[in-house]
Design an enzyme around this catalytic site. Structure first.
Site, short mmCIF file in Angstrom:
data_model
loop_
_atom_site.label_atom_id
_atom_site.label_comp_id
_atom_site.label_asym_id
_atom_site.label_seq_id
_atom_site.Cartn_x
_atom_site.Cartn_y
_atom_site.Cartn_z
N GLN C 206 0.87 -1.17 0.00
CA GLN C 206 0.00 0.00 0.00
C GLN C 206 0.91 1.22 0.00
O GLN C 206 1.46 1.59 1.03
CB GLN C 206 -0.91 -0.04 1.23
CG GLN C 206 -1.68 -1.37 1.36
CD GLN C 206 -2.78 -1.53 0.32
OE1 GLN C 206 -3.59 -0.63 0.11
NE2 GLN C 206 -2.79 -2.68 -0.37
N GLY C 247 -11.75 2.27 4.93
CA GLY C 247 -10.87 1.43 4.12
C GLY C 247 -10.03 2.23 3.13
O GLY C 247 -10.28 3.42 2.90
N HIS C 248 -9.10 1.55 2.50
CA HIS C 248 -8.19 2.23 1.57
C HIS C 248 -8.93 2.74 0.34
O HIS C 248 -9.91 2.16 -0.10
CB HIS C 248 -7.01 1.35 1.17
CG HIS C 248 -7.34 0.01 0.61
ND1 HIS C 248 -6.37 -0.81 0.09
CD2 HIS C 248 -8.50 -0.68 0.49
CE1 HIS C 248 -6.93 -1.93 -0.31
NE2 HIS C 248 -8.21 -1.88 -0.09
N ASN C 249 -8.47 3.86 -0.17
CA ASN C 249 -8.97 4.46 -1.42
C ASN C 249 -10.35 5.11 -1.28
O ASN C 249 -10.92 5.53 -2.28
CB ASN C 249 -9.02 3.43 -2.57
CG ASN C 249 -7.77 2.59 -2.67
OD1 ASN C 249 -6.67 3.12 -2.60
ND2 ASN C 249 -7.92 1.29 -2.82
N SER C 267 -12.45 1.89 -1.29
CA SER C 267 -12.91 2.57 -2.52
C SER C 267 -14.36 3.04 -2.47
O SER C 267 -15.00 3.19 -3.50
CB SER C 267 -12.70 1.66 -3.74
OG SER C 267 -11.35 1.29 -3.85
#
Lengths: 364, 364, 364
Positions: C206, C247-249, C267
């Site tokens: 990441q 969460g990521h993004n 996302s």
């Protein structure tokens, strides 16, 4: 994001494998998903459906499935790296662009290291890290600043312990384990016995420990409680996301995936390759079989056989749960329909009773 | 696990009570649950159903219910300690085997202790612990390494504050309280007012505090927000598990049990002896009566009368919720049945209408 | 609670606005909600319904809506401050009574500050705080004791970083941002790709970052993961409560409200002014439109149009979900009703079949 490097497509293929089509000397200066693509980036697609998007983008090259015919030619429209598993290949490419593991920096002068601690080769211990008495750290272990390691903890080679990770006394950690910030490993299990006379809750001391096997990853602010008597075990290769709660005495198998905010009660058994999606809850003292998938927010209240795909509260086969959820939405209409049916049936009953009565005129 | 001691069954009975049957000089070297039993262990059973399992095990002795006839004889098959509440007795035995409370170690040279701090007798303050100005710590308090105590905090006798526990300014902590790693006590309540003109959220300062009464235990990474104006209160003897959220202005009664990942909105009132199982949510500004039990994952949206056992979303009486859940699974079938019924009723209606028409042949 | 000040109603009006009725020289010595009111306190009401309660209380003055006729007179029964938005005015009053921002205290001698760090004016860095290489901190930033700031982090003017807040490398933080204790900003996103051959999970590095725009507030023990490649973004003015997982993004819009224990998968896109109540879950790769409200414990599985008010699992329009929940409770009765109807219809069918048969006696 780290600074941009400059390597060729050939350099990349040498590191991660795959077949090159187009100019192998194409310069690659970064990696991107399917948004925010810059010139020089390498991107990946898992399906030919996204091929047009990839070709129109400013990307310098594309990683694509092996069978992508449009790219398998000398005059392919964009340099390509074809691979069996494009996502895996891409992950490896990202690694080559990622910030490299820093050189070992030794023990920071402000770190507190207890008596009888054994350190492997190339160990890094950051500022204000605390290492208790009797700990054994393997080669290349990195303990980031402000991590806490209690007494008699063992940490295997190449493991990473992030700032504010808290590893309590006696915990055993394997090789290549990653413990993220704020994770608490080995806090007391939640065990009390109520005294019938006083109605007070008497704490049951938790004198077991936690074992994280090789290649486990534990997310930020996740908590894993120590066993009452023996060990809470997280099996090899299992990956745990953020804010997960693992109760005391749980035994998690190998290569499981546990997504954020899942909660496992005490003494739960997950066999290998189980996947628990976000916010799942699992009852204590039950066994979830090998390869089981539990859908997000599901609650598992009893044993689940190996290979099952379940969801809902309580968790039932996923396809059935989808039907139940779809049906639920029709409930208000159903109530109306049934009320209407009841009236109709009542009327019909009256009508039929009328019809069943002997007709006076036929008697005449 | 700690090293193995060696005591006799008599030594144990003297410490925790209970009647000995069989040889009181039997050596006990450890404790175990019903798995992983080693020779020399003492174990416990709560029901005679498990007696055979216990007798066949390599355990040196067994703690069992008072009325267990098979053990109440001179030639009992295994030395036994009979007790009113075997679990409670076992908990006390585990305590005697647990790692002992360490001797007071004084203030570590790296600890930062603010001005006007008062320390009781035998206080331990670990490496890199931070104690703000004006704090008062009672006798035998242990502040572990890397704990943070803000200004003007009061901590009663015999309390334990674990690494990375964060006690913010002005918080009041009673006697024998345990605050686990990563718990945050006294963070700002989540209070904003939206400015109608700018649509921005304006923070309402949170100038109250938190009070943890005697014998409270707060789990790892749990958060308890300070009140807007007065105090968020956790009553005497209440035990809170990991990753729980207690909103500002909540008032929790005495001897409650709050299991992991529960969330209480602001200004919730729990009366005494309430039990909230895992992942429960409770709406703000409502009162949950004395002795209420809320099943796992339940959501309480309105006042619950004392003694009720509720579950579900929204929480309703547990037995009723079990019936609703069981019925839910039959919904897809029910929809089919009702569709079929509707057709049958339609046909019946037509048939009855036909029958109601005067029959030409009967007129003949 | 802080010590009690003594100001007049006029002093307060000068600072926060509003029209005074009654004696402007009334002394105000504290603030209170509608409980625990002491003499000298100023309180507020949002509705005239609470006027009697306010008037009977020992409060010295009351903040009330502009149109409150009973207070708009020279001989009003209690000194009053009338305002368009009494809650907002009260929030501003509380601010004047809150503990004031401490004077800048410079860099504590025990803080570790890396190379090439740039500090603005009046920066405070507390005991044992860690600031990595290349960080840039704006004016008036306060980094509390035991906060961790990784390499190359940027923090804008007037931001507050609380103890045990963990800001990982490269993260970008705007002005007036508040990061509460135990929050982890920039931990690795949860991204793996399973190797089909070995069935092992291969970590996807990441290498993105996190951006917190101006006026964001992040609650205690909340986790915000860094993007895989670019940035997880929290928009201006968005307020996030405790124990939330982002969460990521993810891309969160401006002025959103995210209540405790919410989880967003990777996302996810929230547009501006979205409100997620407690324990909500949002599926990844979907868009929640501007101004959407999601009820507590709801699970959003697909795009939600702007302005919608949704709840339930899966989230549907809130009014419809309320009808579904109400109907659910009637399910066991409904099952009984339908079973009864089925029998009635069966009997009716038989009766009608009987009636349809040519009657032997009519043939006679």
């Amino acid at each position: 994001m780290p600074g941009r490097f400059r390597v060729t497509l050939r350099d990349i293929a040498e590191q991660v494998g795959g077949e090159i089509y187009g100019n192998p000397d194409t310069y690659i200066t970064g990696v991107a998903g399917l948004t925010n693509i810059r010139e020089g980036d390498i991107i990946f697609i898992e399906s030919e459906k996204l091929l047009n998007l990839a070709l129109k983008s400013p990307a310098a090259a594309v990683i694509a499935p092996k069978h992508t015919r449009a790219l398998r030619s000398a005059d392919a429209p964009k340099p390509a790296l074809l691979a069996e598993n494009p996502r895996l290949t891409f992950a490896k490419v990202v690694e080559t662009f990622a910030v490299q593991r820093p050189a070992a920096a030794g023990v920071h002068p402000t770190a507190v290291v207890g008596e009888d601690v054994t350190l492997g080769r190339n160990v890094t211990i950051g500022a204000y890290a605390y290492i208790g008495r009797g700990c054994r750290l393997g080669d290349n272990v990195i303990v980031h600043p402000h991590a806490f390691i209690g007494d008699n903890v063992t940490i295997g080679d190449d493991s990473l312990i992030f700032p504010f990770a808290c590893i309590h006394h006696e915990v055993v950690i394997g090789k290549r384990v990653i413990v993220h910030s704020g994770a608490v490993i080995g806090s007391d299990g939640f065990g009390y016995v109520q005294d019938a006379a006083t109605r007070r809750h008497h704490k049951i001391p938790q004198i077991g420990t936690v074992i994280l096997e090789d290649d486990v990853e534990v997310g930020a602010n996740t908590t894993i409680d120590r066993a009452t008597l023996d060990a809470t075990i997280i099996g090899e290769g299992t990956k745990i996301d953020n804010l997960v709660q693992i109760g005391h005495n749980c035994r998690i198998g190998k290569h499981c995936i546990i997504v954020a905010q899942v909660g496992l009660c005490g003494s739960t058994v997950l066999e290998d390759y189980v996947m628990l999606m976000g916010q799942v809850g699992v009852q204590g003292h039950i066994t979830v079989g090998e390869g089981v998938w539990v859908g997000g927010r599901g609650v598992v209240l009893s044993d689940v056989p190996a290979g099952a795909k379940v969801s809902g509260f309580p968790a039932i086969p996923h396809a059935e749960n989808m039907r139940v959820l779809a049906a639920s939405r029709k409930l208000p209409d159903l109530l109306r329909t049934v009320r209407h049916l009841s009236k109709q049936v009542e009327e019909l009953t009256r009508s039929v009773e009328m019809l069943q009565q002997p007709k006076p005129e036929s008697q005449a």
